[in-house]
Design an enzyme around this catalytic site. Structure first.
Site, PDB file in Angstrom:
ATOM      1  N   ILE A 166       7.673  10.705  -5.550  1.00 34.71           N
ATOM      2  CA  ILE A 166       6.274  10.590  -5.934  1.00 34.71           C
ATOM      3  C   ILE A 166       6.113  10.860  -7.428  1.00 34.71           C
ATOM      4  CG2 ILE A 166       3.979  11.600  -5.637  1.00 34.71           C
ATOM      5  CD1 ILE A 166       4.572  11.867  -2.671  1.00 34.71           C
ATOM      6  N   ALA A 214       2.962   4.599  -2.936  1.00 33.83           N
ATOM      7  CA  ALA A 214       3.235   3.902  -4.199  1.00 33.83           C
ATOM      8  C   ALA A 214       2.082   2.987  -4.587  1.00 33.83           C
ATOM      9  CB  ALA A 214       4.529   3.101  -4.091  1.00 33.83           C
ATOM     10  N   LYS A 225       3.647  24.254  -1.919  1.00 31.56           N
ATOM     11  CA  LYS A 225       5.099  24.231  -2.118  1.00 31.56           C
ATOM     12  C   LYS A 225       5.425  24.877  -3.464  1.00 31.56           C
ATOM     13  CE  LYS A 225       8.907  21.086  -3.226  1.00 31.56           C
ATOM     14  NZ  LYS A 225       9.317  19.684  -3.429  1.00 31.56           N
ATOM     15  N   GLY A 256       0.826  -1.208   0.000  1.00 28.21           N
ATOM     16  CA  GLY A 256       0.000   0.000   0.000  1.00 28.21           C
ATOM     17  C   GLY A 256       0.854   1.249   0.000  1.00 28.21           C
TER      18      GLY A 256
END
Length: 519
Positions: free
Chosen positions: A357, A16, A82, A13
């Site tokens: 990510i 990813a 960000k 899980g």
């Protein structure tokens, strides 16, 4: 007879696994009767790493595509905006209490250097003495003032200044789990995989679990983290370590509360260099994620923890640190037989530029776009995938190493070793040799799948004080008037943005109170 690929099984899980499930479910339209089925098997006993809290702007496209409301995401995941990263003391050690810094923004406004490169005119002194990052991007100045990238009236996922997020990784995985199961049609099984079964042709046929029995599949996605239960342990695809290039192999981390509910939220990651590594500082809504990534060959855990606590200050005095061992490198193959590794099962490079990510997103998008519906199509897709991601990870290693090897710091053995040519990949050394006399250009970045583009290299090179001698090449850059005009445009826009944009915290508070308009 064709052998159809109808059942996709994801093992693991976390970010990813659930990003893989969400993107595949949406792109392959698994709710349609003739599409594939997706099952995610997740151990109830293994916590996710939950440290990676930085993203790239691509995450906005992903969240939109899978159908998550931005207000819900920001609220549930304690997310903040960000706009880039500030690098402190990477090129010089502090002198008389004064630190050096430069900024790597997420976009260069008005132009991309691929179309018109301001760097040679800045190097030639035609554009004044302003630091390169502030010259080339309004975002550098806006973000360092703590301002947000948009207004409350800007619709969801739209931007005035390009942005990504800082987020709570555990909350993000929880949100994705709920969304995948309730809205996208993903089957979730909470169980431990106890055995991986192979068919006579060497493909994975099923995974045996302690609770749910045998789970059969046609295509398996390995998101089991650094364990790489499927691709590594079962199929034997070897790991290629990069400890001779990137030295940092350990991290200490904790969560630090703000002094008050109104404390400013930084609009960028802060990466501060130290004697044997660097600290990250990531501002979420109610706390900061702070950690120290370091080389165990150049310091020890006790000294490292002291560096981290000195950096974090009084607010972290009574907080326990978490130690994380980092195994840096990547698989010799990422797709083998009927198994693809995504996330840490495939590769891991220290989180200096928060690329993890993004590379998950890129990997799953390629799987979906090239999805083989029968086994006969798989070898060609496997070959393309491996070629693409070998390049992407090699280019990522080069870019991360760039931050270290062009530093002028020599105050500790860590920095001496990082600048030793023996630790610099040949591919990067070739570029650096050329860039001593010619600034980077679009011709240095000729592959569509390079994760770090020309602008990223320019911000790091000239933020770090890299020397490019144009004395014999000035005639190749005759467009001084155009360069000065672009600088004036950037300066004007910067003034407008500073006068209009709210602070990062003010915008987040308003979004939680009033929401945002949808397109």
């Amino acid at each position: 007879m064709k052998k159809r690929i109808n059942d996709v099984v994801i093992v693991g899980g976390g970010t990813a696994g659930w990003l893989s499930a969400a993107l595949l479910a949406k792109k392959l339209n698994i709710l349609a009767p003739d599409s594939v089925n997706i099952t995610l098997v997740e151990s109830p006993d293994i916590p996710i790493m939950g440290v990676g809290e930085g993203t790239w702007p691509t995450i906005r496209t992903t969240l939109q595509e899978i159908g998550i409301d931005e207000v819900e995401f920001i609220t549930f995941c304690e997310a903040s905006f960000k706009q880039g990263a500030e690098f402190v003391n990477w090129s010089n050690t502090p002198t008389n209490g004064q630190s050096s810094s430069y900024f790597h923004p997420l976009n260069a406004v008005f132009h991309a250097s691929y179309d018109f490169n301001l760097a040679p005119y800045w190097l030639a002194g035609e554009l004044g003495e302003m630091p390169y990052d502030q010259l080339a991007a309004s975002q550098s100045r806006v973000s360092q003032l703590g301002l947000a990238p948009k207004l409350i009236t800007t619709p969801q996922y739209q931007a005035i200044q390009n942005y990504s997020y800082h987020l709570n990784a555990n909350k993000f995985a929880e949100l994705l789990t709920k969304h995948c199961v309730e809205k996208l049609g993903v089957k979730h099984i909470s169980a431990n995989v106890t055995q991986v079964n192979l068919s006579v042709d060497g493909n994975i046929s099923s995974v045996l679990t302690d609770i749910a029995g045998d789970i059969k599949g046609d295509l398996f996605i390995d998101c089991s983290g650094s364990k790489a239960l499927l691709l590594g342990e079962t199929l034997g695809v070897k790991w290629k370590g990069i400890s001779d290039i990137i030295f940092n192999d350990t991290a200490l981390a904790f969560q630090v509360p703000y002094q008050s509910d109104t404390s400013p939220i930084a609009s960028n990651t802060i990466a501060t260099a130290h004697d044997a590594g660097w600290t990250w500082d990531i501002g979420l809504q109610t706390r900061r994620g702070v950690g120290y990534v370091y080389s165990s060959q150049h310091t020890n855990d006790v000294e490292a923890e002291q560096v981290l606590r000195n950096y974090a200050g009084k607010m972290a005095e009574d907080i326990d640190v978490r130690k994380i061992n980092l195994n840096l490198g990547y698989r010799e193959k990422f797709w083998h037989k009927n198994c693809v590794a995504i996330g840490m099962s495939a590769a891991f490079i220290e989180p200096l530029e928060a690329s993890a990510i993004f590379l998950i997103e890129a990997g799953v998008n390629m799987i979906a776009d090239q999805f083989p519906r029968d086994f006969a199509a798989m070898p060609y897709v496997e070959k393309k995938f491996n070629n693409t991601f070998s390049l992407r990870w090699q280019k990522s290693v080069d870019f991360i190493k760039l931050h270290y090897c062009i530093s002028n710091r020599r105050d500790t053995q860590y920095w001496v070793d990082n600048c030793d040519p023996k630790s610099i990949p040949d591919s990067l050394q070739e570029k650096l040799a050329h860039w001593q006399y010619h600034p980077p250009s679009k011709h240095d970045f000729d592959n569509a799948f390079e994760p770090f583009v020309l602008d990223s290299y320019l911000f790091v090179l000239y933020g770090m004080g890299f020397k490019t001698n144009l004395a014999d090449n000035l005639s190749a850059f005759p467009h001084v008037a155009q360069a000065k005009m672009k600088k004036q445009q950037i300066d004007k826009l910067t003034e407008q943005l500073i006068s209009q944009l709210p602070s990062n915290r003010d915008l987040i508070d308003k979004i939680k109170q009033y929401g945002m308009a949808k397109l």
